[in-house]
Scaffold this motif. Structure first.
Motif, PDB file in Angstrom:
ATOM      1  N   TYR A   7       0.837  -1.198   0.000  1.00  9.07           N
ATOM      2  CA  TYR A   7       0.000   0.000   0.000  1.00  9.07           C
ATOM      3  C   TYR A   7       0.872   1.249   0.000  1.00  9.07           C
ATOM      4  O   TYR A   7       0.640   2.180  -0.782  1.00  9.07           O
ATOM      5  CB  TYR A   7      -0.948   0.009   1.202  1.00  9.07           C
ATOM      6  N   GLU A   8       1.882   1.268   0.848  1.00 10.03           N
ATOM      7  CA  GLU A   8       2.767   2.431   0.931  1.00 10.03           C
ATOM      8  C   GLU A   8       3.519   2.641  -0.390  1.00 10.03           C
ATOM      9  O   GLU A   8       3.689   3.772  -0.845  1.00 10.03           O
ATOM     10  CB  GLU A   8       3.760   2.281   2.090  1.00 10.03           C
ATOM     11  N   TRP A   9       3.958   1.554  -1.000  1.00 10.35           N
ATOM     12  CA  TRP A   9       4.661   1.616  -2.289  1.00 10.35           C
ATOM     13  C   TRP A   9       3.736   2.188  -3.361  1.00 10.35           C
ATOM     14  O   TRP A   9       4.115   3.108  -4.089  1.00 10.35           O
ATOM     15  CB  TRP A   9       5.142   0.212  -2.645  1.00 10.35           C
ATOM     16  N   LEU A  10       2.521   1.660  -3.436  1.00  9.81           N
ATOM     17  CA  LEU A  10       1.566   2.154  -4.420  1.00  9.81           C
ATOM     18  C   LEU A  10       1.189   3.612  -4.141  1.00  9.81           C
ATOM     19  O   LEU A  10       0.981   4.387  -5.080  1.00  9.81           O
ATOM     20  CB  LEU A  10       0.324   1.263  -4.446  1.00  9.81           C
ATOM     21  N   LYS A  11       1.118   3.958  -2.872  1.00  9.91           N
ATOM     22  CA  LYS A  11       0.799   5.334  -2.513  1.00  9.91           C
ATOM     23  C   LYS A  11       1.881   6.291  -3.032  1.00  9.91           C
ATOM     24  O   LYS A  11       1.564   7.363  -3.558  1.00  9.91           O
ATOM     25  CB  LYS A  11       0.641   5.453  -0.998  1.00  9.91           C
ATOM     26  N   ALA A  19      -4.315  -0.946  -4.319  1.00  7.90           N
ATOM     27  CA  ALA A  19      -3.737  -1.692  -3.198  1.00  7.90           C
ATOM     28  C   ALA A  19      -4.565  -2.913  -2.822  1.00  7.90           C
ATOM     29  O   ALA A  19      -4.020  -4.003  -2.641  1.00  7.90           O
ATOM     30  CB  ALA A  19      -3.542  -0.778  -1.989  1.00  7.90           C
ATOM     31  N   GLU A  20      -5.865  -2.755  -2.701  1.00  8.72           N
ATOM     32  CA  GLU A  20      -6.693  -3.894  -2.309  1.00  8.72           C
ATOM     33  C   GLU A  20      -6.643  -5.002  -3.352  1.00  8.72           C
ATOM     34  O   GLU A  20      -6.549  -6.182  -3.021  1.00  8.72           O
ATOM     35  CB  GLU A  20      -8.138  -3.441  -2.087  1.00  8.72           C
ATOM     36  N   SER A  21      -6.657  -4.649  -4.624  1.00 10.72           N
ATOM     37  CA  SER A  21      -6.576  -5.647  -5.696  1.00 10.72           C
ATOM     38  C   SER A  21      -5.225  -6.356  -5.688  1.00 10.72           C
ATOM     39  O   SER A  21      -5.151  -7.565  -5.933  1.00 10.72           O
ATOM     40  CB  SER A  21      -6.799  -4.992  -7.056  1.00 10.72           C
ATOM     41  N   PHE A  22      -4.147  -5.599  -5.411  1.00 14.80           N
ATOM     42  CA  PHE A  22      -2.833  -6.223  -5.315  1.00 14.80           C
ATOM     43  C   PHE A  22      -2.849  -7.299  -4.225  1.00 14.80           C
ATOM     44  O   PHE A  22      -2.446  -8.438  -4.468  1.00 14.80           O
ATOM     45  CB  PHE A  22      -1.761  -5.171  -4.991  1.00 14.80           C
ATOM     46  N   TYR A  27      -0.272 -10.165  -4.051  1.00 16.20           N
ATOM     47  CA  TYR A  27       0.873  -9.251  -4.099  1.00 16.20           C
ATOM     48  C   TYR A  27       0.881  -8.407  -2.827  1.00 16.20           C
ATOM     49  O   TYR A  27       0.568  -7.230  -2.842  1.00 16.20           O
ATOM     50  CB  TYR A  27       0.813  -8.381  -5.360  1.00 16.20           C
ATOM     51  N   ASP A  28       1.256  -9.049  -1.728  1.00 15.26           N
ATOM     52  CA  ASP A  28       1.212  -8.392  -0.424  1.00 15.26           C
ATOM     53  C   ASP A  28       2.609  -8.113   0.122  1.00 15.26           C
ATOM     54  O   ASP A  28       2.780  -7.748   1.265  1.00 15.26           O
ATOM     55  CB  ASP A  28       0.410  -9.228   0.572  1.00 15.26           C
ATOM     56  N   ASP A  29       3.615  -8.267  -0.726  1.00 19.24           N
ATOM     57  CA  ASP A  29       5.004  -8.108  -0.330  1.00 19.24           C
ATOM     58  C   ASP A  29       5.769  -7.583  -1.546  1.00 19.24           C
ATOM     59  O   ASP A  29       5.473  -7.980  -2.673  1.00 19.24           O
ATOM     60  CB  ASP A  29       5.516  -9.486   0.098  1.00 19.24           C
ATOM     61  N   LEU A  30       6.738  -6.725  -1.331  1.00 13.39           N
ATOM     62  CA  LEU A  30       7.479  -6.167  -2.461  1.00 13.39           C
ATOM     63  C   LEU A  30       8.295  -7.217  -3.207  1.00 13.39           C
ATOM     64  O   LEU A  30       8.522  -7.091  -4.407  1.00 13.39           O
ATOM     65  CB  LEU A  30       8.381  -5.015  -2.004  1.00 13.39           C
ATOM     66  N   GLU A  31       8.730  -8.257  -2.503  1.00 13.67           N
ATOM     67  CA  GLU A  31       9.452  -9.346  -3.183  1.00 13.67           C
ATOM     68  C   GLU A  31       8.567  -9.994  -4.235  1.00 13.67           C
ATOM     69  O   GLU A  31       9.027 -10.316  -5.333  1.00 13.67           O
ATOM     70  CB  GLU A  31       9.955 -10.389  -2.182  1.00 13.67           C
TER      71      GLU A  31
END
Length: 80
Positions: A7-11, A19-22, A27-31
Motif C-alpha cells: 500500500y505504501e509503495w503504491l501510494k 492496493a486492495e486488488s494487489f 501481491y502483499d510483499d514487495l518481493e
C-alpha cells in the motif's frame, strides 16, 4: 484494509487505488511485486496504460535496488 508495504509503495506511485486488488491477488510483499508482468496487471485490474507503465518502471527500480544491494555486506565483528 490494513496498511502494508505494498500500500505504501503504491501510494508513493500515486496508485493506492490498486492496493486492495494487489493484496487480493497475492501481491502483499514487495518481493512478490518484483515478479509482476502484464498478465498480473490484467488480473489485478490495472488497465490504464500510464498506470501500467508507472508500475513497470517502479518494479524495474525495485529490481535494480536489489542488484546494487547484493554486492554489499557488513560484519558485526570489530576491526582488528
Amino acid at each position: 484494509m490494513c496498511t502494508n508495504i505494498v500500500y505504501e509503495w503504491l501510494k508513493t506511485l500515486q496508485l493506492a487505488q490498486y492496493a486492495e486488488s494487489f493484496v487480493d491477488n497475492g501481491y502483499d510483499d514487495l518481493e512478490v511485486c518484483k515478479q509482476i508482468g502484464d498478465p498480473d496487471l490484467d488480473a489485478i485490474g490495472v488497465a490504464v496504460p500510464h498506470h501500467r507503465r508507472r508500475i513497470h518502471e517502479a518494479v524495474r527500480r525495485l529490481k535494480e535496488a536489489d542488484e546494487r544491494a547484493a554486492g554489499l555486506y557488513f560484519t558485526l565483528e570489530p576491526p582488528p
